[in-house]
Design an enzyme around this catalytic site. Structure first.
Site, PDB file in Angstrom:
ATOM      1  N   TYR A  84       1.512  -4.849 -11.148  1.00 43.55           N
ATOM      2  CA  TYR A  84       2.113  -6.166 -11.356  1.00 43.55           C
ATOM      3  C   TYR A  84       2.181  -6.578 -12.701  1.00 43.55           C
ATOM      4  O   TYR A  84       3.081  -7.239 -12.858  1.00 43.55           O
ATOM      5  CB  TYR A  84       1.305  -7.316 -10.534  1.00 43.55           C
ATOM      6  CG  TYR A  84       0.718  -6.803  -8.930  1.00 43.55           C
ATOM      7  CD1 TYR A  84       1.796  -6.379  -8.230  1.00 43.55           C
ATOM      8  CD2 TYR A  84      -0.324  -6.808  -8.687  1.00 43.55           C
ATOM      9  CE1 TYR A  84       1.749  -6.235  -6.940  1.00 43.55           C
ATOM     10  CE2 TYR A  84      -0.753  -6.504  -7.104  1.00 43.55           C
ATOM     11  CZ  TYR A  84       0.437  -5.975  -6.454  1.00 43.55           C
ATOM     12  OH  TYR A  84       0.460  -5.563  -5.129  1.00 43.55           O
TER      13      TYR A  84
ATOM     14  N   ALA B 158       0.620  -1.394  -0.024  1.00 43.77           N
ATOM     15  CA  ALA B 158       0.198   0.138   0.040  1.00 43.77           C
ATOM     16  C   ALA B 158       0.923   1.377  -0.116  1.00 43.77           C
ATOM     17  O   ALA B 158       2.004   1.286   0.400  1.00 43.77           O
ATOM     18  CB  ALA B 158      -0.997  -0.058   1.198  1.00 43.77           C
TER      19      ALA B 158
ATOM     20  N   GLU C 239      -2.359 -12.366  -4.278  1.00 40.71           N
ATOM     21  CA  GLU C 239      -3.807 -12.233  -4.985  1.00 40.71           C
ATOM     22  C   GLU C 239      -4.041 -10.799  -4.987  1.00 40.71           C
ATOM     23  O   GLU C 239      -3.511 -10.075  -4.267  1.00 40.71           O
ATOM     24  CB  GLU C 239      -4.421 -12.866  -3.899  1.00 40.71           C
ATOM     25  CG  GLU C 239      -4.768 -14.345  -3.922  1.00 40.71           C
ATOM     26  CD  GLU C 239      -3.873 -14.966  -2.873  1.00 40.71           C
ATOM     27  OE1 GLU C 239      -3.567 -14.457  -1.939  1.00 40.71           O
ATOM     28  OE2 GLU C 239      -3.696 -16.107  -2.942  1.00 40.71           O
TER      29      GLU C 239
ATOM     30  N   ASN D 234      -9.267  -4.243  -8.999  1.00 34.73           N
ATOM     31  CA  ASN D 234      -8.260  -3.439  -8.677  1.00 34.73           C
ATOM     32  C   ASN D 234      -7.294  -3.306  -9.621  1.00 34.73           C
ATOM     33  O   ASN D 234      -6.145  -3.875  -9.845  1.00 34.73           O
ATOM     34  CB  ASN D 234      -7.368  -4.129  -7.329  1.00 34.73           C
ATOM     35  CG  ASN D 234      -6.589  -3.037  -6.753  1.00 34.73           C
ATOM     36  OD1 ASN D 234      -6.186  -2.035  -7.545  1.00 34.73           O
ATOM     37  ND2 ASN D 234      -5.982  -3.294  -5.550  1.00 34.73           N
TER      38      ASN D 234
HETATM   39  C1  LIG Z   1      -1.688  -0.060  -6.067  1.00 38.26           C
HETATM   40  C2  LIG Z   1      -1.027   0.861  -5.255  1.00 38.26           C
HETATM   41  C3  LIG Z   1      -0.093   0.043  -4.352  1.00 38.26           C
HETATM   42  C4  LIG Z   1       0.123   1.624  -6.435  1.00 38.26           C
HETATM   43  O1  LIG Z   1       0.931   2.594  -5.883  1.00 38.26           O
HETATM   44  P1  LIG Z   1       1.720   3.705  -6.702  1.00 38.26           P
HETATM   45  O2  LIG Z   1       2.869   3.878  -5.729  1.00 38.26           O
HETATM   46  O3  LIG Z   1       0.469   4.761  -6.884  1.00 38.26           O
HETATM   47  O4  LIG Z   1       2.218   2.906  -7.932  1.00 38.26           O
HETATM   48  P2  LIG Z   1       3.275   3.530  -8.912  1.00 38.26           P
HETATM   49  O5  LIG Z   1       3.471   4.977  -8.970  1.00 38.26           O
HETATM   50  O6  LIG Z   1       4.546   2.785  -8.630  1.00 38.26           O
HETATM   51  O7  LIG Z   1       2.813   3.008 -10.290  1.00 38.26           O
HETATM   52  C5  LIG Z   1       3.419   2.113 -11.053  1.00 38.26           C
HETATM   53  C6  LIG Z   1       2.696   1.654 -12.223  1.00 38.26           C
HETATM   54  O8  LIG Z   1       1.275   0.932 -11.695  1.00 38.26           O
HETATM   55  C7  LIG Z   1       0.238   1.177 -12.703  1.00 38.26           C
HETATM   56  N1  LIG Z   1      -0.661   2.167 -11.741  1.00 38.26           N
HETATM   57  C8  LIG Z   1      -0.616   2.611 -10.764  1.00 38.26           C
HETATM   58  N2  LIG Z   1      -1.750   3.244 -10.238  1.00 38.26           N
HETATM   59  C9  LIG Z   1      -2.601   3.177 -11.236  1.00 38.26           C
HETATM   60  C10 LIG Z   1      -3.877   3.619 -11.357  1.00 38.26           C
HETATM   61  N3  LIG Z   1      -4.463   4.448 -10.460  1.00 38.26           N
HETATM   62  N4  LIG Z   1      -4.528   3.086 -12.612  1.00 38.26           N
HETATM   63  C11 LIG Z   1      -3.710   2.615 -13.602  1.00 38.26           C
HETATM   64  N5  LIG Z   1      -2.472   2.177 -13.460  1.00 38.26           N
HETATM   65  C12 LIG Z   1      -2.009   2.388 -12.356  1.00 38.26           C
HETATM   66  C13 LIG Z   1       0.912   2.066 -13.775  1.00 38.26           C
HETATM   67  O9  LIG Z   1       1.370   1.136 -14.755  1.00 38.26           O
HETATM   68  C14 LIG Z   1       2.046   2.829 -13.009  1.00 38.26           C
HETATM   69  O10 LIG Z   1       3.032   3.117 -13.952  1.00 38.26           O
HETATM   70  P3  LIG Z   1       2.883   4.898 -14.488  1.00 38.26           P
HETATM   71  O11 LIG Z   1       2.685   5.840 -13.303  1.00 38.26           O
HETATM   72  O12 LIG Z   1       4.269   4.952 -15.078  1.00 38.26           O
HETATM   73  O13 LIG Z   1       1.779   4.757 -15.417  1.00 38.26           O
HETATM   74  C15 LIG Z   1      -1.791   2.099  -4.731  1.00 38.26           C
HETATM   75  O14 LIG Z   1      -2.563   2.446  -5.637  1.00 38.26           O
HETATM   76  C16 LIG Z   1      -2.558   1.617  -3.429  1.00 38.26           C
HETATM   77  O15 LIG Z   1      -1.859   1.534  -2.489  1.00 38.26           O
HETATM   78  N6  LIG Z   1      -4.054   1.163  -3.502  1.00 38.26           N
HETATM   79  C17 LIG Z   1      -4.438   0.706  -2.367  1.00 38.26           C
HETATM   80  C18 LIG Z   1      -4.043  -0.674  -1.786  1.00 38.26           C
HETATM   81  C19 LIG Z   1      -3.880  -1.599  -2.888  1.00 38.26           C
HETATM   82  O16 LIG Z   1      -4.654  -1.891  -3.708  1.00 38.26           O
HETATM   83  N7  LIG Z   1      -2.940  -2.651  -2.801  1.00 38.26           N
HETATM   84  C20 LIG Z   1      -2.652  -3.615  -3.708  1.00 38.26           C
HETATM   85  C21 LIG Z   1      -3.479  -4.754  -3.127  1.00 38.26           C
HETATM   86  S1  LIG Z   1      -3.015  -6.261  -4.087  1.00 38.26           S
END
Ligand SMILES: CC(C)(COP(=O)(O)OP(=O)(O)OC[C@H]1O[C@@H](n2cnc3c(N)ncnc32)[C@H](O)[C@@H]1OP(=O)(O)O)[C@@H](O)C(=O)NCCC(=O)NCCS
Length: 157
Positions: free
Chosen positions: A127, A82, A115, A120
């Site tokens: 991933y 997260a 998972e 999401n």
């Molecule tokens: C999923 C999560 C961990 C991503 O964290 P983040 O730091 O924003 O991700 P990053 O900035 O490293 O993004 C890496 C890549 O992931 C993808 N990505 C991340 N957020 C995205 C979004 N909202 N929509 C589409 N693609 C997304 C993109 O490919 C992105 O690359 P880009 O920014 O160059 O396009 C964050 O949104 C989060 O904490 N969500 C809630 C908790 C959760 O869902 N955890 C995963 C459970 S399996």
């Protein structure tokens, strides 16, 4: 917490019990069924678990995200990822993932799995960009709301 602009370079460090207050705040903003303090505490104490926090380089006080994985034989099981909502889309998760996968390779893991909720899309895109592929579904694995989990693997790690 202040918000950085653009990409941010992070340092990944082992999670300490002192980090839990901030981690729990992010956890509650990130999941509909958040882990409790006691779940994190037991994970920190579990010798097969590795929990990390991410801090922006040069700003040692701020925790902007966290990632945890367990070692099962030679498999990296990612159990939690997260990022603070104010710090998303700045590359924090992808740096955590890459650094944690390198850590797991050093711990003799040869493949990785996790998972993710079927809806999401943000996490799935993260991933898929890092070599994970869907191999199956766990029907109604999640609650609040009920939803299937996609099972993803990266093999080899
Ligand atoms: C999923 C999560 C961990 C991503 O964290 P983040 O730091 O924003 O991700 P990053 O900035 O490293 O993004 C890496 C890549 O992931 C993808 N990505 C991340 N957020 C995205 C979004 N909202 N929509 C589409 N693609 C997304 C993109 O490919 C992105 O690359 P880009 O920014 O160059 O396009 C964050 O949104 C989060 O904490 N969500 C809630 C908790 C959760 O869902 N955890 C995963 C459970 S399996």
């Amino acid at each position: 917490m202040k918000r950085a602009v653009g990409r941010v370079a992070i340092s990944l460090e082992p999670m300490q019990l002192d980090d839990l207050e901030t981690v729990l705040l992010i956890e509650q903003q990130s999941f509909s069924t958040p882990w409790s303090s006691s779940m994190f505490r037991s994970e920190v104490r579990n010798p097969t678990s590795h929990l990390f926090v991410a801090r922006p380089q040069g700003e040692p006080g701020d925790i902007v995200g966290y990632l945890g994985y367990r070692v099962v034989i030679d498999e990296m099981h990612i159990v939690i990822v997260a990022v603070d909502p104010a710090w998303r889309r700045q590359g924090v998760a992808q740096q955590m993932l890459c650094q944690a996968m390198a850590h797991a390779r050093d711990a003799a893991c040869t493949k990785a799995t996790l998972e993710v909720r079927a809806s999401n899309n943000a996490a799935q895109q993260l991933y898929y960009r890092h070599g994970f592929a869907p191999v199956g579904v766990r029907p109604r694995y999640y609650m609040r709301p009920p939803e299937d989990a996609l099972i993803l693997w990266r093999d080899p790690l």
